[in-house]
Design an enzyme around this catalytic site. Structure first.
Site, PDB file in Angstrom:
ATOM      1  N   PRO A 235       0.640  -1.040  -0.014  1.00  0.00           N
ATOM      2  CA  PRO A 235       0.217   0.056   0.136  1.00  0.00           C
ATOM      3  C   PRO A 235       0.850   1.334   0.001  1.00  0.00           C
ATOM      4  O   PRO A 235       0.355   2.334   0.007  1.00  0.00           O
ATOM      5  CB  PRO A 235      -0.871  -0.104   1.147  1.00  0.00           C
ATOM      6  CG  PRO A 235       0.069  -1.071   2.082  1.00  0.00           C
ATOM      7  CD  PRO A 235       0.672  -1.829   1.344  1.00  0.00           C
ATOM      8  N   ASP A 258       1.827   1.806 -11.856  1.00  0.00           N
ATOM      9  CA  ASP A 258       0.791   2.819 -11.769  1.00  0.00           C
ATOM     10  C   ASP A 258       0.764   3.855 -10.791  1.00  0.00           C
ATOM     11  O   ASP A 258       1.688   3.867 -10.090  1.00  0.00           O
ATOM     12  CB  ASP A 258      -0.582   2.150 -11.600  1.00  0.00           C
ATOM     13  CG  ASP A 258      -0.774   0.670 -11.599  1.00  0.00           C
ATOM     14  OD1 ASP A 258      -0.716   0.419 -10.316  1.00  0.00           O
ATOM     15  OD2 ASP A 258      -0.885   0.028 -12.505  1.00  0.00           O
ATOM     16  N   LYS A 280      -3.217   5.579 -14.065  1.00  0.00           N
ATOM     17  CA  LYS A 280      -3.887   6.966 -14.025  1.00  0.00           C
ATOM     18  C   LYS A 280      -4.864   7.036 -12.768  1.00  0.00           C
ATOM     19  O   LYS A 280      -4.727   5.887 -12.242  1.00  0.00           O
ATOM     20  CB  LYS A 280      -5.114   6.993 -15.211  1.00  0.00           C
ATOM     21  CG  LYS A 280      -4.461   7.137 -16.594  1.00  0.00           C
ATOM     22  CD  LYS A 280      -5.569   7.423 -17.703  1.00  0.00           C
ATOM     23  CE  LYS A 280      -5.236   7.603 -19.050  1.00  0.00           C
ATOM     24  NZ  LYS A 280      -6.213   7.772 -19.787  1.00  0.00           N
ATOM     25  N   MET A 394     -11.805   2.556  -3.313  1.00  0.00           N
ATOM     26  CA  MET A 394     -12.186   3.386  -4.044  1.00  0.00           C
ATOM     27  C   MET A 394     -13.685   3.999  -3.907  1.00  0.00           C
ATOM     28  O   MET A 394     -14.606   4.167  -4.827  1.00  0.00           O
ATOM     29  CB  MET A 394     -12.335   2.759  -5.791  1.00  0.00           C
ATOM     30  CG  MET A 394     -11.101   2.213  -6.094  1.00  0.00           C
ATOM     31  SD  MET A 394     -11.094   1.320  -7.553  1.00  0.00           S
ATOM     32  CE  MET A 394     -11.386  -0.142  -7.032  1.00  0.00           C
TER      33      MET A 394
HETATM   34  N1  SAH Z   1      -4.669  -3.461  -5.637  1.00  0.00           N
HETATM   35  C1  SAH Z   1      -4.774  -2.509  -4.820  1.00  0.00           C
HETATM   36  C2  SAH Z   1      -6.048  -1.711  -4.692  1.00  0.00           C
HETATM   37  C3  SAH Z   1      -6.255  -1.052  -6.081  1.00  0.00           C
HETATM   38  S1  SAH Z   1      -7.708  -0.192  -6.196  1.00  0.00           S
HETATM   39  C4  SAH Z   1      -4.684  -3.035  -3.278  1.00  0.00           C
HETATM   40  O1  SAH Z   1      -4.537  -4.292  -3.071  1.00  0.00           O
HETATM   41  O2  SAH Z   1      -4.433  -2.348  -2.197  1.00  0.00           O
HETATM   42  C5  SAH Z   1      -7.407   1.455  -5.672  1.00  0.00           C
HETATM   43  C6  SAH Z   1      -7.843   1.728  -4.181  1.00  0.00           C
HETATM   44  O3  SAH Z   1      -7.037   1.032  -3.192  1.00  0.00           O
HETATM   45  C7  SAH Z   1      -7.848   3.241  -3.858  1.00  0.00           C
HETATM   46  O4  SAH Z   1      -8.973   4.030  -4.535  1.00  0.00           O
HETATM   47  C8  SAH Z   1      -8.114   2.958  -2.351  1.00  0.00           C
HETATM   48  O5  SAH Z   1      -9.262   2.897  -1.899  1.00  0.00           O
HETATM   49  C9  SAH Z   1      -7.333   1.975  -2.162  1.00  0.00           C
HETATM   50  N2  SAH Z   1      -5.823   2.250  -1.639  1.00  0.00           N
HETATM   51  C10 SAH Z   1      -4.670   1.842  -2.115  1.00  0.00           C
HETATM   52  N3  SAH Z   1      -3.643   2.098  -1.686  1.00  0.00           N
HETATM   53  C11 SAH Z   1      -4.216   2.911  -0.357  1.00  0.00           C
HETATM   54  C12 SAH Z   1      -3.404   3.475   0.692  1.00  0.00           C
HETATM   55  N4  SAH Z   1      -2.182   3.581   0.903  1.00  0.00           N
HETATM   56  N5  SAH Z   1      -4.325   4.099   1.481  1.00  0.00           N
HETATM   57  C13 SAH Z   1      -5.529   4.072   1.530  1.00  0.00           C
HETATM   58  N6  SAH Z   1      -6.316   3.544   0.456  1.00  0.00           N
HETATM   59  C14 SAH Z   1      -5.371   2.812  -0.444  1.00  0.00           C
END
Ligand code: SAH
Length: 468
Positions: A235, A258, A280, A394
């Site tokens: 994350p 990304d 994006k 999201m």
């Molecule tokens: N594959 C990623 C998710 C991608 S969708 C995963 O497993 O985490 C993108 C969404 O993930 C963002 O809109 C948000 O809701 C969440 N997200 C990803 N990184 C984040 C972070 N550091 N803090 C909070 N939300 C996060």
């Protein structure tokens, strides 16, 4: 990825002059300078001038150039131009140079009136030559002094044995072409050769050791086929990278990443790997997924080890599944390395457990991303349950709708809910409230993406951990 184009009238090329007739009009030092540049190419240089400077006379005596001892005029030039590859006009008469230049151009013969780019069809760059290696710097005739300065700077950093390296590569080129017919593979072999000890060996003149190194790389690279590694980068906090991710980041030829993959993570990617940004904002239109798939396949087919780096886990709202399907269809070998998903990372760093024996027997990950028509199409009856934690990815844009739907489908308005912004990163912010207060908290605090919403009684069990 898109190149930007600056407008310029000048197009750089390297012209073969060996055996070609080149006419230089003028007999002074300016002409001599150009003749000196031309002689090493093996051009047949004709100097048109009634009298020649001592330097030019010497070149003529040495058989390096031929003298045509006549005035440069439209008449003499007209008879000499047929069969000329190019012309330098270096008479001291600017008007005459311009007139003769027009004549050359009317016959489509490249012509340079020295120091007068306005009337020339080509100009001479500042040049630096080390054997086969040539560097030409041009300012389009705007600032020749600047061009020479730049050339001097470049010369300073050009290694001394560069000509030997170029000679070695030229020598091995033909054999390598037969040995390795695939041009992309050959390019990579040369890159590996230059990245490793090959370059210094050839520059020092130890061609035997350089050849052994080249042979070794050829054997190694020919065995190698391209592949794609779909890797979760976690994350945000680089401490949350897996060991496998780190290793592959060090081995990759290129990385496609990304917007969720930040600079702190990219720092761990091998320095020489090509970095390609393909992401994006999630709330800013959809990803050009077909383009990404095609790029992964193209690179793997070129023999590259391609790292597809994704935020969090690639199989959780990461479209990793689609990318793998495309690779399978194309017959590209792949590996998948999981990553810590935002739910795990945010929950842990915010101190909110995702399940709890007393209140949350399940945990559900859902997407709050709207469909094209702006609506949410979710099975609310199975989501709005008190016995489970709901993690919404999201979910920021539609936070009002999301909270309202959950209440409509049976959760109390004062049901606990939290939002974690930039979880696991130094800028992490956490806001805890209820389904009725959270949308306003998000607005008041200008919470922005990426942010994760956590709904459920687990929010009441939040503990503040001490910093690592
Ligand atoms: N594959 C990623 C998710 C991608 S969708 C995963 O497993 O985490 C993108 C969404 O993930 C963002 O809109 C948000 O809701 C969440 N997200 C990803 N990184 C984040 C972070 N550091 N803090 C909070 N939300 C996060």
């Amino acid at each position: 990825m898109k190149a930007s184009f600056e407008r310029t009238s000048w197009f750089p090329i390297m012209l073969r002059l060996e055996g070609a007739r080149v006419l230089v009009a003028g007999g002074g030092n300016v002409a001599a300078n150009k003749v000196q540049l031309l002689v090493p190419t093996g051009a047949l240089v004709d100097i048109l001038a009634p009298t020649l400077s001592p330097e030019l006379e010497r070149l003529v005596t040495d058989g390096k150039a031929r003298a045509i001892r006549e005035d440069a005029s439209v008449k003499t030039l007209t008879s000499l131009l047929p069969g000329c590859r190019m012309v330098y006009l270096a008479t001291s008469n600017r008007a005459l140079n311009a007139e003769l230049s027009a004549l050359c151009q009317s016959m489509n013969i490249p012509v340079c009136a020295v120091d007068d780019p306005e009337v020339s069809s080509f100009i001479t760059p500042a040049m630096s030559t080390r054997g086969a290696v040539q560097i030409a710097v041009s300012t389009g005739g705007a600032a020749p002094v600047l061009a020479r300065r730049l050339r001097a700077k470049i010369e300073e950093i050009m290694p001394a044995g560069l000509h030997r390296l170029a000679a070695f590569m030229q020598h091995s080129r033909t054999a390598l072409r037969t040995q390795v017919p695939d041009s992309a593979l050959r390019r990579r072999i040369w890159e590996h050769f230059l990245d490793g000890t090959g370059g210094p060996l050839a520059m020092s003149g130890d061609t035997q050791a350089a050849q052994l190194e080249l042979d070794r790389i050829v054997r190694e690279d020919q065995r190698r086929t391209g592949e794609v590694w779909l890797v979760g980068a976690g994350p945000g906090d680089p401490d949350l990278l897996t060991l496998a991710a780190l290793r592959l980041m060090q081995d990759a030829d290129s990385v496609l990443y990304d917007n969720l993959v930040g600079p702190d993570i990219l720092n761990f990617v091998r320095r020489d790997a090509e970095r390609v940004f393909v992401g994006k904002q999630t709330n800013n239109h959809t990803l050009p997924q077909d383009g990404i798939n095609a790029e992964l396949i193209r690179r793997a087919r070129d023999g590259e080890r391609v790292l597809r780096l994704k935020g969090g886990d690639p199989f959780i709202f990461g479209r990793g599944g689609e990318e793998i399907e495309a690779l399978v269809d194309a017959g590209i070998p792949f590996r998948i390395i999981p990553g810590i998903s935002a739910a795990n990372g945010c929950a842990a760093y915010a101190g909110i457990p995702l399940t709890h024996r007393d209140c949350a027997q399940a945990c559900l990950f859902i997407t709050g991303h709207a469909r094209a028509d702006g609506t949410l199409n979710l099975a609310w009856e199975t989501i709005a349950l008190r016995s489970q934690t709901i993690v919404i990815y999201m979910g920021l844009t539609l936070i009002h709708q999301l909270c309202a739907r959950l209440v409509e489908h049976g959760l109390p308005a004062d049901w606990p809910a939290a939002v974690v912004e930039r979880g696991t990163l130094p800028q992490q912010r956490v806001f805890c409230g209820t389904l009725s207060t959270l949308p306003q908290q998000v607005a008041d605090n200008k919470v922005s993406s990426p942010a994760l919403v956590i709904v459920g009684e687990v929010v009441r069990h939040r503990v503040i951990s001490s910093p690592l």
